[in-house]
Scaffold this motif. Structure first.
Motif, PDB file in Angstrom:
ATOM      1  N   SER A 120       0.819  -1.212   0.000  1.00 55.19           N
ATOM      2  CA  SER A 120       0.000   0.000   0.000  1.00 55.19           C
ATOM      3  C   SER A 120       0.850   1.258   0.000  1.00 55.19           C
ATOM      4  O   SER A 120       0.508   2.248  -0.650  1.00 55.19           O
ATOM      5  CB  SER A 120      -0.939  -0.006   1.217  1.00 55.19           C
ATOM      6  OG  SER A 120      -0.180  -0.086   2.424  1.00 55.19           O
ATOM      7  N   TYR A 121       1.973   1.254   0.733  1.00 55.10           N
ATOM      8  CA  TYR A 121       2.794   2.463   0.824  1.00 55.10           C
ATOM      9  C   TYR A 121       4.049   2.392  -0.032  1.00 55.10           C
ATOM     10  O   TYR A 121       4.744   3.416  -0.191  1.00 55.10           O
ATOM     11  CB  TYR A 121       3.212   2.697   2.277  1.00 55.10           C
ATOM     12  CG  TYR A 121       4.197   1.700   2.817  1.00 55.10           C
ATOM     13  CD1 TYR A 121       5.566   1.867   2.641  1.00 55.10           C
ATOM     14  CD2 TYR A 121       3.773   0.573   3.510  1.00 55.10           C
ATOM     15  CE1 TYR A 121       6.475   0.949   3.134  1.00 55.10           C
ATOM     16  CE2 TYR A 121       4.675  -0.354   4.004  1.00 55.10           C
ATOM     17  CZ  TYR A 121       6.020  -0.151   3.819  1.00 55.10           C
ATOM     18  OH  TYR A 121       6.919  -1.062   4.308  1.00 55.10           O
ATOM     19  N   GLY A 122       4.379   1.231  -0.594  1.00 53.81           N
ATOM     20  CA  GLY A 122       5.643   1.087  -1.304  1.00 53.81           C
ATOM     21  C   GLY A 122       5.760   1.982  -2.526  1.00 53.81           C
ATOM     22  O   GLY A 122       6.744   2.715  -2.699  1.00 53.81           O
ATOM     23  N   LEU A 123       4.754   1.964  -3.390  1.00 53.89           N
ATOM     24  CA  LEU A 123       4.831   2.738  -4.628  1.00 53.89           C
ATOM     25  C   LEU A 123       4.838   4.241  -4.377  1.00 53.89           C
ATOM     26  O   LEU A 123       5.660   4.960  -4.974  1.00 53.89           O
ATOM     27  CB  LEU A 123       3.684   2.335  -5.552  1.00 53.89           C
ATOM     28  CG  LEU A 123       3.682   2.981  -6.940  1.00 53.89           C
ATOM     29  CD1 LEU A 123       4.958   2.620  -7.690  1.00 53.89           C
ATOM     30  CD2 LEU A 123       2.465   2.541  -7.743  1.00 53.89           C
ATOM     31  N   PRO A 124       3.954   4.812  -3.526  1.00 48.15           N
ATOM     32  CA  PRO A 124       4.045   6.266  -3.283  1.00 48.15           C
ATOM     33  C   PRO A 124       5.376   6.697  -2.685  1.00 48.15           C
ATOM     34  O   PRO A 124       5.936   7.727  -3.097  1.00 48.15           O
ATOM     35  CB  PRO A 124       2.874   6.531  -2.317  1.00 48.15           C
ATOM     36  CG  PRO A 124       1.930   5.418  -2.537  1.00 48.15           C
ATOM     37  CD  PRO A 124       2.780   4.236  -2.859  1.00 48.15           C
ATOM     38  N   VAL A 125       5.888   5.933  -1.728  1.00 46.14           N
ATOM     39  CA  VAL A 125       7.168   6.297  -1.123  1.00 46.14           C
ATOM     40  C   VAL A 125       8.296   6.207  -2.153  1.00 46.14           C
ATOM     41  O   VAL A 125       9.195   7.055  -2.195  1.00 46.14           O
ATOM     42  CB  VAL A 125       7.456   5.402   0.094  1.00 46.14           C
ATOM     43  CG1 VAL A 125       8.865   5.634   0.630  1.00 46.14           C
ATOM     44  CG2 VAL A 125       6.444   5.674   1.192  1.00 46.14           C
ATOM     45  N   LEU A 126       8.234   5.205  -3.031  1.00 46.43           N
ATOM     46  CA  LEU A 126       9.254   5.068  -4.062  1.00 46.43           C
ATOM     47  C   LEU A 126       9.211   6.237  -5.040  1.00 46.43           C
ATOM     48  O   LEU A 126      10.260   6.783  -5.419  1.00 46.43           O
ATOM     49  CB  LEU A 126       9.057   3.747  -4.805  1.00 46.43           C
ATOM     50  CG  LEU A 126      10.018   3.462  -5.965  1.00 46.43           C
ATOM     51  CD1 LEU A 126      11.458   3.403  -5.468  1.00 46.43           C
ATOM     52  CD2 LEU A 126       9.645   2.174  -6.675  1.00 46.43           C
ATOM     53  N   LEU A 127       8.007   6.659  -5.438  1.00 44.68           N
ATOM     54  CA  LEU A 127       7.902   7.780  -6.372  1.00 44.68           C
ATOM     55  C   LEU A 127       8.382   9.086  -5.746  1.00 44.68           C
ATOM     56  O   LEU A 127       9.079   9.882  -6.391  1.00 44.68           O
ATOM     57  CB  LEU A 127       6.448   7.912  -6.842  1.00 44.68           C
ATOM     58  CG  LEU A 127       5.910   6.759  -7.693  1.00 44.68           C
ATOM     59  CD1 LEU A 127       4.449   6.988  -8.042  1.00 44.68           C
ATOM     60  CD2 LEU A 127       6.739   6.588  -8.955  1.00 44.68           C
ATOM     61  N   VAL A 128       8.011   9.324  -4.470  1.00 42.32           N
ATOM     62  CA  VAL A 128       8.483  10.535  -3.794  1.00 42.32           C
ATOM     63  C   VAL A 128      10.007  10.506  -3.633  1.00 42.32           C
ATOM     64  O   VAL A 128      10.686  11.523  -3.824  1.00 42.32           O
ATOM     65  CB  VAL A 128       7.778  10.672  -2.427  1.00 42.32           C
ATOM     66  CG1 VAL A 128       8.389  11.814  -1.622  1.00 42.32           C
ATOM     67  CG2 VAL A 128       6.289  10.919  -2.620  1.00 42.32           C
ATOM     68  N   GLY A 129      10.547   9.346  -3.290  1.00 46.72           N
ATOM     69  CA  GLY A 129      11.994   9.238  -3.165  1.00 46.72           C
ATOM     70  C   GLY A 129      12.717   9.472  -4.477  1.00 46.72           C
ATOM     71  O   GLY A 129      13.760  10.143  -4.516  1.00 46.72           O
ATOM     72  N   LEU A 130      12.185   8.924  -5.568  1.00 48.81           N
ATOM     73  CA  LEU A 130      12.801   9.153  -6.879  1.00 48.81           C
ATOM     74  C   LEU A 130      12.755  10.630  -7.258  1.00 48.81           C
ATOM     75  O   LEU A 130      13.741  11.179  -7.775  1.00 48.81           O
ATOM     76  CB  LEU A 130      12.083   8.321  -7.938  1.00 48.81           C
ATOM     77  CG  LEU A 130      12.385   6.816  -7.950  1.00 48.81           C
ATOM     78  CD1 LEU A 130      11.518   6.113  -8.980  1.00 48.81           C
ATOM     79  CD2 LEU A 130      13.855   6.566  -8.267  1.00 48.81           C
ATOM     80  N   ALA A 131      11.610  11.286  -7.018  1.00 52.62           N
ATOM     81  CA  ALA A 131      11.508  12.709  -7.343  1.00 52.62           C
ATOM     82  C   ALA A 131      12.492  13.535  -6.524  1.00 52.62           C
ATOM     83  O   ALA A 131      13.151  14.444  -7.045  1.00 52.62           O
ATOM     84  CB  ALA A 131      10.078  13.184  -7.114  1.00 52.62           C
ATOM     85  N   SER A 132      12.623  13.211  -5.237  1.00 56.22           N
ATOM     86  CA  SER A 132      13.563  13.947  -4.390  1.00 56.22           C
ATOM     87  C   SER A 132      15.004  13.701  -4.813  1.00 56.22           C
ATOM     88  O   SER A 132      15.818  14.636  -4.870  1.00 56.22           O
ATOM     89  CB  SER A 132      13.358  13.528  -2.934  1.00 56.22           C
ATOM     90  OG  SER A 132      14.290  14.172  -2.095  1.00 56.22           O
ATOM     91  N   ALA A 133      15.350  12.447  -5.138  1.00 54.86           N
ATOM     92  CA  ALA A 133      16.716  12.149  -5.560  1.00 54.86           C
ATOM     93  C   ALA A 133      17.049  12.823  -6.894  1.00 54.86           C
ATOM     94  O   ALA A 133      18.158  13.350  -7.072  1.00 54.86           O
ATOM     95  CB  ALA A 133      16.910  10.639  -5.668  1.00 54.86           C
TER      96      ALA A 133
END
Length: 394
Positions: A286-299
């Protein structure tokens, strides 16, 4: 009146072409226009690998392997680095056999009632409770090990597809400015490694011709010292050449930008790790994909800000065209649809082994996997290798 060339007002008024693009009137080579951005191949392959981690259905995993293998077969260029796909397939097969061997000799946590055979069990001390050597081998335990190993094998084959389709040198050239030093270090390592091997072979051949030993500790010492000396000389020459070309010089950026860059990069990497862990586990879907997308955008934002310190330009950069978007989108669609199917119907993507039942092929997840075939139709075919036996025609 003819237009002035090279001097005069007419020549000074001409717009200067952008760096990295050929001058006006000079056609772009066909081979360059036909090349796809290497980052698109990696995004496509990693998306297929992400889809493989979301299922243990052997039919879907076999379909993913077939899709990636077909794209590699029809779009792999005729280059030495493109032959690495076979090595990844062999590595995947070795992982599959090793996982099954562990399940046979070390047992499986899955209980089963269908006993295939029984091995002599080795008694272990009390502190090794939970571990056994030998014993009963069940069909349920072997099936569970096969499903789990096939998922890892599919992931390795997808990574091998990216290595076979994307040029490593062009991929390093496409790195952002913040990773420029890392790319140069990798290029230097890849360039010097064959030279070291060639030096070792040359020195060993020279010692054999002189009747001196080239094996053992004595031969290793007497061959290794000249090799290290030659590597040191090449390193000093390379350092002087890089310094003469301005390598290592950085631009001045405000302290606030440096702190923001460090915070975005570090937070983005932590987000990518947390999101990847969530995608790989059933509890974090449930939280994996949103956290991954936010992390990619920040990186990516951190890398973009970090690139301001590096003064560099690219000669003929690889364009990210519509074909690259289509290839990346096809892989992303496969991953997204498999993740959605896992949340809607987890039983179809993860067949049970207790009780033991044959797996079934779910229709719309299988159709989603077939979207990964799009690169085989939207990308150009690799150039054929000319036959050296044929004489060139004029």
């Amino acid at each position: 009146m003819r237009e002035a060339r090279g001097s005069g007002r007419a020549g000074l008024a001409r717009p200067r072409p952008e760096r990295g693009t050929p001058p006006a009137g000079v056609p772009v080579p066909r081979a360059r226009r036909a090349q796809l951005h290497p980052g698109a191949w990696w995004l496509w392959a990693l998306a297929l690998g992400t889809a493989a981690t979301r299922t243990t259905n052997p039919l879907l995993l076999a379909l993913l392997i077939t899709v990636s293998g077909y794209v590699v077969a029809v779009r792999r260029p005729h280059t030495p680095w493109a032959r690495s796909y076979g090595a990844f397939v062999k590595l995947a097969a070795a992982v599959l056999l090793l996982r099954l061997a562990f399940a046979v000799f070390l047992g499986s946590p899955i209980p089963g009632t269908h006993t295939l055979f029984t091995l002599p069990e080795v008694p272990l001390p009390d502190w090794a409770q939970g571990i056994r050597l030998g014993g009963r081998v069940t069909a349920e335990g072997l099936t569970f090990a096969l499903y789990d190993a096939l998922r890892l094998a599919a992931l390795l084959i997808c990574v091998g597809a990216a290595n076979a389709l994307a040029s490593p040198s062009r991929l390093l050239k496409s790195l952002p400015g913040a990773l420029y030093e890392l790319g140069v270090a990798v290029v230097v390592a890849l360039t010097f490694a064959p030279n070291l091997i060639a030096d070792v072979r040359r020195l060993r051949a020279a010692r054999r011709l002189r009747g001196r030993p080239d094996k053992g500790v004595r031969g290793l010492v007497q061959v290794g010292l000249p090799v290290l000396e030659g590597a040191l000389e090449r390193s000093v020459s390379l350092a002087a050449a890089m310094d003469a070309r301005g390598y290592g010089r950085t631009a001045e950026v405000p302290p606030a930008v440096r702190r923001t860059t460090a915070a975005l990069t570090l937070g983005g990497l932590l987000g990518v790790c947390a999101g990847t862990y969530g995608l790989l586990t059933a509890e974090g879907g449930s939280y994996g994909l949103p956290v991954l997308l936010v992390g990619l955008a920040s990186a990516l934002a951190g890398l973009r800000l970090g690139g301001r310190r590096t003064l560099r330009t690219r000669y003929r950069p690889d364009p990210w065209d519509a074909r690259a978007w289509l290839v990346s989108a096809s892989g992303a669609a496969v991953a997204a649809l498999l993740i959605l199917a896992g949340s809607l119907d987890p039983g179809a993507l993860r067949p049970g082994v207790v009780p033991l039942e044959p797996p079934t092929l779910p229709l719309w997840p299988a159709a989603a996997v077939l979207l990964g075939l799009l690169p085989a139709f939207v990308t150009p075919a690799p150039e054929a290798v000319p036959d050296p036996r044929k004489e060139p025609t004029t």
